[in-house]
Design an enzyme around this catalytic site. Structure first.
Site, PDB file in Angstrom:
ATOM      1  N   GLU A 135       1.051  -1.145   0.366  1.00 24.11           N
ATOM      2  CA  GLU A 135       0.145  -0.033   0.371  1.00 24.11           C
ATOM      3  C   GLU A 135       0.727   1.390  -0.154  1.00 24.11           C
ATOM      4  O   GLU A 135       0.771   1.756   1.002  1.00 24.11           O
ATOM      5  CB  GLU A 135      -0.932  -0.299   1.450  1.00 24.11           C
ATOM      6  CG  GLU A 135      -1.565  -1.557   1.338  1.00 24.11           C
ATOM      7  CD  GLU A 135      -2.998  -0.676   2.524  1.00 24.11           C
ATOM      8  OE1 GLU A 135      -2.219  -0.351   2.982  1.00 24.11           O
ATOM      9  OE2 GLU A 135      -3.932  -1.955   2.419  1.00 24.11           O
ATOM     10  N   GLU A 186      -5.310  -8.926   0.770  1.00 25.38           N
ATOM     11  CA  GLU A 186      -6.401  -8.020   1.991  1.00 25.38           C
ATOM     12  C   GLU A 186      -6.935  -7.910   1.900  1.00 25.38           C
ATOM     13  O   GLU A 186      -8.143  -7.338   1.099  1.00 25.38           O
ATOM     14  CB  GLU A 186      -5.876  -7.117   3.000  1.00 25.38           C
ATOM     15  CG  GLU A 186      -3.906  -7.304   3.041  1.00 25.38           C
ATOM     16  CD  GLU A 186      -3.524  -5.965   3.953  1.00 25.38           C
ATOM     17  OE1 GLU A 186      -4.884  -4.910   4.223  1.00 25.38           O
ATOM     18  OE2 GLU A 186      -2.708  -5.992   4.084  1.00 25.38           O
TER      19      GLU A 186
HETATM   20  C1  FCB Z   1      -4.333  -2.071   5.154  1.00 28.55           C
HETATM   21  C2  FCB Z   1      -2.999  -2.433   5.604  1.00 28.55           C
HETATM   22  C3  FCB Z   1      -2.756  -3.597   7.169  1.00 28.55           C
HETATM   23  C4  FCB Z   1      -4.149  -3.458   8.173  1.00 28.55           C
HETATM   24  C5  FCB Z   1      -5.561  -2.863   7.155  1.00 28.55           C
HETATM   25  C6  FCB Z   1      -6.941  -2.929   8.833  1.00 28.55           C
HETATM   26  O1  FCB Z   1      -4.228  -0.725   5.222  1.00 28.55           O
HETATM   27  O2  FCB Z   1      -2.112  -3.209   5.560  1.00 28.55           O
HETATM   28  O3  FCB Z   1      -1.854  -3.521   7.975  1.00 28.55           O
HETATM   29  O4  FCB Z   1      -3.953  -2.366   8.900  1.00 28.55           O
HETATM   30  O5  FCB Z   1      -4.914  -2.095   6.497  1.00 28.55           O
END
Ligand code: FCB
Length: 443
Positions: free
Chosen positions: A171, A353
């Site tokens: 990110e 994620e």
């Molecule tokens: C993302 C991050 C991760 C976590 C989630 C909820 O932006 O990559 O580390 O904090 O959000």
């Protein structure tokens, strides 16, 4: 109320080749802060008022000491893969040499994963920049990109044969915008003149590291992890549609377009000169190095309206929302995957994620988080829908394996499919973890 996760019988996501995993990040779980160099998040946490509960990452989930038990836990969930990040300040000394103790910590983990047939998805940078590099300008200093490539070079040699996939960055939007423009993440720098400069150096770091990985580690899946918060207009008015499109370019396309098209979005020309990055000859070629996969992180969408002074104004997230205030809107996930697939010639996508913070309660040794199961169900369906419509998605990682340090929210927000009691460091698999396990094993 859902207690089970299901997918249509013919779904590609039920094939044995589809990879299911759980994800974590070094600073959020490890602790063991005395055994590594300080990083920007240590400094940020120690600055009063930055982290809601004034907590820090000194102990976190104490994974530094509990890693063996945590790998047992990962194995018990039956997942195919574990996505973890490497703490740069744990493995590289101030003079740029490998720190063998730190390397051994990860080698032990990688060996255990390999022994249990769990694929290691490594992220090289999940926000814990060594503080001594920040003292030299951090991501505002072009030199940091080259130091990152040097770190990638050393660590990929040390890990040879033990890794399934390398992501360079997690990110870069968060590192650049939240860290160097909005100032709500470490290092807490505020100003529009900084965000895009930091972003450019991050993307350059990614490209330089891709060259290194291609040489040192040609057999792993090498790529990057980007987060997307799709931008929707509040109304059908042209002004709102334009506002949302501008926000999308600023927050989302800014990070993907250079990777696949070798250029920043056209809105760059509308930014004041001093807000634009400094791009040297050859940079965009380095940045657009080909990749073996694209990691996509998705949690929510954002809604924008036109604004007289700024290009856009984000409005409050409507309900339903998770415990962190993010709207639950899975349709945006499908639409995102379809639109990325249409705009760019992509390598296979991994959902690196996806997950939800919920107000969990441990009652009689159990966490009955049916709300989180609902979230997972609707978002798995959303991925399935995108696959049905032609997007190649090869894997899905739940964020997160366990509750952990949620950055500026400290320990107050729980994203785990495993509950962590921070006092006792006891782990309890939540109902969502059990449902995820059942989905995977019933394939
Ligand atoms: C993302 C991050 C991760 C976590 C989630 C909820 O932006 O990559 O580390 O904090 O959000």
């Amino acid at each position: 109320m859902t207690v089970k996760l299901t997918l249509p019988a013919q779904s590609k996501m039920l094939s044995q080749d589809f990879i299911y995993g759980v994800a974590t990040a070094s600073f959020q779980i490890e602790g063991g802060a005395n055994s590594r160099l300080p990083c920007i998040w240590d400094t940020f946490c120690n600055t009063p008022g930055k982290v809601v509960d004034n907590s820090n990452g000194d102990i976190a989930c104490d994974h530094f000491n509990n890693w063996q038990q945590d790998i047992d836990l990962i194995e018990s969930l039956g997942v195919d893969a574990y996505r973890l990040s490497i703490s740069w300040p744990r493995v590289i000394t101030e003079s740029g040499e490998l720190n063998q103790d730190g390397v051994n910590f990860y080698l032990n983990i990688l060996n255990e994963l390999q022994r249990r047939n769990i694929k290691a998805f490594i992220t090289l940078y999940h926000w814990d920049l060594p503080q001594h590099l920040e003292d030299n300008g951090g991501w505002l200093n072009r030199e940091t990109a080259y130091l990152f490539a040097a770190y990638a070079d050393k660590i990929s040699q040390a890990f040879a044969g033990k890794v399934h996939s390398y992501a360079t960055l997690n990110e870069p939007f968060c590192s650049a915008f939240l860290g160097y423009e909005a100032g709500i993440h470490a290092p807490g720098i505020v100003g529009k003149q900084y965000g895009k400069k930091a972003a450019h150096h991050l993307l350059l770091a990614h490209g330089l590291a891709m060259q290194v990985l291609e040489k040192n580690s040609p057999d792993t899946l090498n790529g990057i992890v980007l987060n997307f918060t799709p931008c929707y207009p509040e109304s059908d008015s042209l002004a709102d549609i334009k506002a949302a499109a501008f926000a999308d370019d600023y927050f989302n396309q800014w990070y993907i377009k250079p990777l696949f098209d070798g250029e920043y979005p056209e809105i760059m020309a509308q930014l004041p000169k001093e807000h634009q990055p400094e791009i040297l000859d050859g940079d965009m070629t380095i940045i657009s190095h080909s990749m073996n996969f694209l990691g996509v992180n998705f949690y929510t969408r954002a809604i924008y309206r036109a604004d007289a002074d700024e290009h856009f104004l984000q409005i409050d997230a409507p309900e339903p929302r998770t415990d962190i205030g993010w709207e639950i809107y899975p349709k945006a996930f499908t639409e995102l995957l379809l639109s990325l697939n249409e705009k760019f010639t992509l390598p296979p996508i991994y959902i690196t994620e996806n997950g939800a913070a919920m107000a969990d309660k441990l009652v009689d040794g159990a966490v009955n988080d049916t709300d989180r199961i609902d979230y997972y169900q609707s978002h798995l369906n959303a991925v399935h829908d995108a696959i049905e419509q032609g997007v190649q998605v090869d894997g899905y990682f739940a964020w997160s394996l366990m509750d952990n340090f949620e950055w500026a929210e400290g320990y107050l927000k729980r994203f785990g499919i495993v509950y962590v009691d921070y006092e006792s460091q006891l782990r309890t698999v939540k109902a969502s973890g059990l449902a995820y396990k059942a989905l995977i094993s019933n394939r």
